[in-house]
Enzyme design. Structure first.
Site, PDB file in Angstrom:
ATOM      1  N   TYR A  85      -4.042  -2.217 -10.164  1.00  0.00           N
ATOM      2  CA  TYR A  85      -3.873  -2.002  -8.721  1.00  0.00           C
ATOM      3  C   TYR A  85      -2.916  -3.032  -8.109  1.00  0.00           C
ATOM      4  O   TYR A  85      -1.988  -2.683  -7.367  1.00  0.00           O
ATOM      5  CB  TYR A  85      -5.250  -2.052  -8.047  1.00  0.00           C
ATOM      6  CG  TYR A  85      -5.194  -2.149  -6.538  1.00  0.00           C
ATOM      7  CD1 TYR A  85      -4.841  -1.045  -5.768  1.00  0.00           C
ATOM      8  CD2 TYR A  85      -5.486  -3.346  -5.884  1.00  0.00           C
ATOM      9  CE1 TYR A  85      -4.777  -1.143  -4.377  1.00  0.00           C
ATOM     10  CE2 TYR A  85      -5.429  -3.443  -4.506  1.00  0.00           C
ATOM     11  CZ  TYR A  85      -5.064  -2.344  -3.760  1.00  0.00           C
ATOM     12  OH  TYR A  85      -4.992  -2.451  -2.390  1.00  0.00           O
ATOM     13  N   LYS A  89       0.439   3.395  -2.953  1.00  0.00           N
ATOM     14  CA  LYS A  89      -0.731   4.270  -3.104  1.00  0.00           C
ATOM     15  C   LYS A  89      -0.332   5.747  -3.060  1.00  0.00           C
ATOM     16  O   LYS A  89      -1.029   6.605  -3.599  1.00  0.00           O
ATOM     17  CB  LYS A  89      -1.767   3.958  -2.015  1.00  0.00           C
ATOM     18  CG  LYS A  89      -2.390   2.568  -2.181  1.00  0.00           C
ATOM     19  CD  LYS A  89      -3.249   2.165  -0.990  1.00  0.00           C
ATOM     20  CE  LYS A  89      -3.816   0.753  -1.192  1.00  0.00           C
ATOM     21  NZ  LYS A  89      -4.469   0.208   0.007  1.00  0.00           N
ATOM     22  N   VAL A 111       1.233  -3.789   3.723  1.00  0.00           N
ATOM     23  CA  VAL A 111       1.219  -5.084   4.401  1.00  0.00           C
ATOM     24  C   VAL A 111       2.485  -5.915   4.140  1.00  0.00           C
ATOM     25  O   VAL A 111       2.655  -6.976   4.720  1.00  0.00           O
ATOM     26  CB  VAL A 111      -0.039  -5.935   4.083  1.00  0.00           C
ATOM     27  CG1 VAL A 111      -1.280  -5.334   4.708  1.00  0.00           C
ATOM     28  CG2 VAL A 111      -0.205  -6.152   2.592  1.00  0.00           C
ATOM     29  N   SER A 116       0.794  -1.234   0.000  1.00  0.00           N
ATOM     30  CA  SER A 116       0.000   0.000   0.000  1.00  0.00           C
ATOM     31  C   SER A 116       0.825   1.283   0.000  1.00  0.00           C
ATOM     32  O   SER A 116       0.259   2.363  -0.198  1.00  0.00           O
ATOM     33  CB  SER A 116      -0.962   0.010   1.183  1.00  0.00           C
ATOM     34  OG  SER A 116      -2.025  -0.866   0.925  1.00  0.00           O
ATOM     35  N   TYR A 124      -4.569   3.663   8.107  1.00  0.00           N
ATOM     36  CA  TYR A 124      -5.953   3.154   8.249  1.00  0.00           C
ATOM     37  C   TYR A 124      -6.531   3.512   9.613  1.00  0.00           C
ATOM     38  O   TYR A 124      -6.386   4.658  10.048  1.00  0.00           O
ATOM     39  CB  TYR A 124      -5.994   1.632   8.000  1.00  0.00           C
ATOM     40  CG  TYR A 124      -5.122   1.237   6.845  1.00  0.00           C
ATOM     41  CD1 TYR A 124      -5.434   1.673   5.556  1.00  0.00           C
ATOM     42  CD2 TYR A 124      -3.953   0.497   7.021  1.00  0.00           C
ATOM     43  CE1 TYR A 124      -4.620   1.366   4.490  1.00  0.00           C
ATOM     44  CE2 TYR A 124      -3.136   0.184   5.952  1.00  0.00           C
ATOM     45  CZ  TYR A 124      -3.478   0.621   4.700  1.00  0.00           C
ATOM     46  OH  TYR A 124      -2.671   0.325   3.660  1.00  0.00           O
TER      47      TYR A 124
HETATM   48  N1  GLN Z   1      -2.354  -5.345  -2.042  1.00  0.00           N
HETATM   49  C1  GLN Z   1      -2.852  -5.291  -0.693  1.00  0.00           C
HETATM   50  C2  GLN Z   1      -4.342  -5.521  -0.688  1.00  0.00           C
HETATM   51  O1  GLN Z   1      -4.990  -5.050  -1.556  1.00  0.00           O
HETATM   52  C3  GLN Z   1      -2.493  -3.964  -0.106  1.00  0.00           C
HETATM   53  C4  GLN Z   1      -2.955  -3.814   1.318  1.00  0.00           C
HETATM   54  C5  GLN Z   1      -2.021  -3.040   2.193  1.00  0.00           C
HETATM   55  O2  GLN Z   1      -0.820  -2.933   1.979  1.00  0.00           O
HETATM   56  N2  GLN Z   1      -2.556  -2.548   3.286  1.00  0.00           N
HETATM   57  O3  GLN Z   1      -4.896  -6.171   0.172  1.00  0.00           O
END
Ligand code: GLN
Length: 321
Positions: free
Chosen positions: A191, A67, A261, A64, A243
């Site tokens: 994505y 992003k 993650v 993420s 988050y």
């Molecule tokens: N690719 C992961 C997902 O879509 C990204 C989630 C993350 O890093 N929090 O679940």
């Protein structure tokens, strides 16, 4: 600044000795294989000096954290019109939650939860096929770092394509509200490939320099985004980058940050430093457990919290509470 190198090494030694390391994200097949004992850290300061320690040169899945870069690109393409399709509020829910989408008519709370980043991927696809959009994204990141060896780990992306049912649900749900325009498979393919970007801590810290430096990449002197946009991206990182643990991260670290993650965190001390940490074990909210602890330590030593009165300059010596 020898002191900072010393601080970084001390933090890495402390984290290496930690026994409680969190849980690896095993819902993505390839991430389940990563060794939880790994820990890396890299700091790049405003003068371009680099301070690295531990597994700073091991590439990991940024997930993420990507992003931040996809949001930067989407804002470059459509500007503030993006905010008609994505909000700017913390969600208070998990990164992959679907609950708010129904009452909020398919408009995700912010660009850093999965739903928001899926809309951002849809925006990036408006002019391109997925292959080109992914290539353009990779080119953008390589330019930020100044390193053409950076790649996307296609195995990781394929693993998510095979198992990312929640993301499929999010994308379809938003498509039903008209907030995803392109075919869902294409949007998710884009994505997942963005998330599968593989970088080491040093590369990630270098990539974040434009956010440290008011929108300008200090290595090239070229503007990546306007100063105002850089501030706004940082505001979103502070309020939404972790988050439903964003408030807690602001409370304990006090820097705009974005987690993934894969166990990475990119944190920015505006005007002072771009920092990347990596420890694959996650806490219950999906954020790197030791990564965050390491940043807490670093900020305590440097006074880099954005809430520090007259903060900024590195202060070493006795650590402050
Ligand atoms: N690719 C992961 C997902 O879509 C990204 C989630 C993350 O890093 N929090 O679940």
């Amino acid at each position: 600044m020898a002191d900072l190198q010393h601080i970084v090494e001390e933090i890495v030694a402390e984290m290496a000795a930690a026994t409680e390391r969190g849980r690896i994200a095993d819902y993505i097949p390839d991430l389940a294989k990563v060794d939880p004992a790994r820990f890396g850290m890299a700091v790049v300061d405003a003068e371009g000096r680099e301070y690295v320690a531990g597994d700073h040169a091991t590439r990991f899945s940024v997930q993420s954290i990507a992003k931040v870069f996809s949001l930067t690109m989407a804002l470059g393409m459509v500007g503030d019109a993006l905010w008609r399709r994505v909000g700017r509020e913390p969600s208070g829910t998990a990164f992959n939650s679907i609950v708010q989408l129904e009452t909020e008519h398919g408009i995700p709370r912010n660009p850093f939860i999965n739903a928001g980043a899926i809309v951002v991927a849809d925006v990036l696809l408006a002019r391109h096929e997925p292959r080109e959009a992914i290539a353009e994204f990779l080119r953008f990141v390589r330019q930020l770092v100044g390193d053409a060896t950076i790649v996307i780990d296609h195995e990781v992306a394929r693993g998510e394509e095979a198992t990312g049912f929640r993301n499929v649900a999010l994308a379809n749900y938003m498509r039903a509200f008209g907030n995803v325009h392109q075919p869902v498979e294409k949007v998710l393919g884009t994505y997942f490939h963005q998330c599968a970007l593989a970088m080491d801590c040093r590369q990630l810290a270098l990539a974040g320099r434009y956010l440290m430096a008011g929108g300008v990449n200090p290595a090239t002197g070229r503007s990546v985004v306007t100063a105002q946009r850089a501030r706004r991206i940082l505001a979103l990182m502070l309020t939404c980058g972790h988050y439903d643990a964003s408030g807690d991260f602001a409370f304990s670290v006090g820097l705009p940050g974005k987690s993934g993650v894969g166990g990475g965190i990119l944190a920015i001390a505006p005007g002072s430093a771009s920092i990347a940490v990596w420890s694959p074990g996650l806490d219950s909210k999906g954020n790197s457990l030791l990564g965050r602890r390491a940043l807490e330590r670093l900020v305590r030593h440097t006074g880099w919290s954005v809430f520090e009165a007259g903060g900024g300059p590195l202060r070493t010596g006795a650590s402050r509470g």
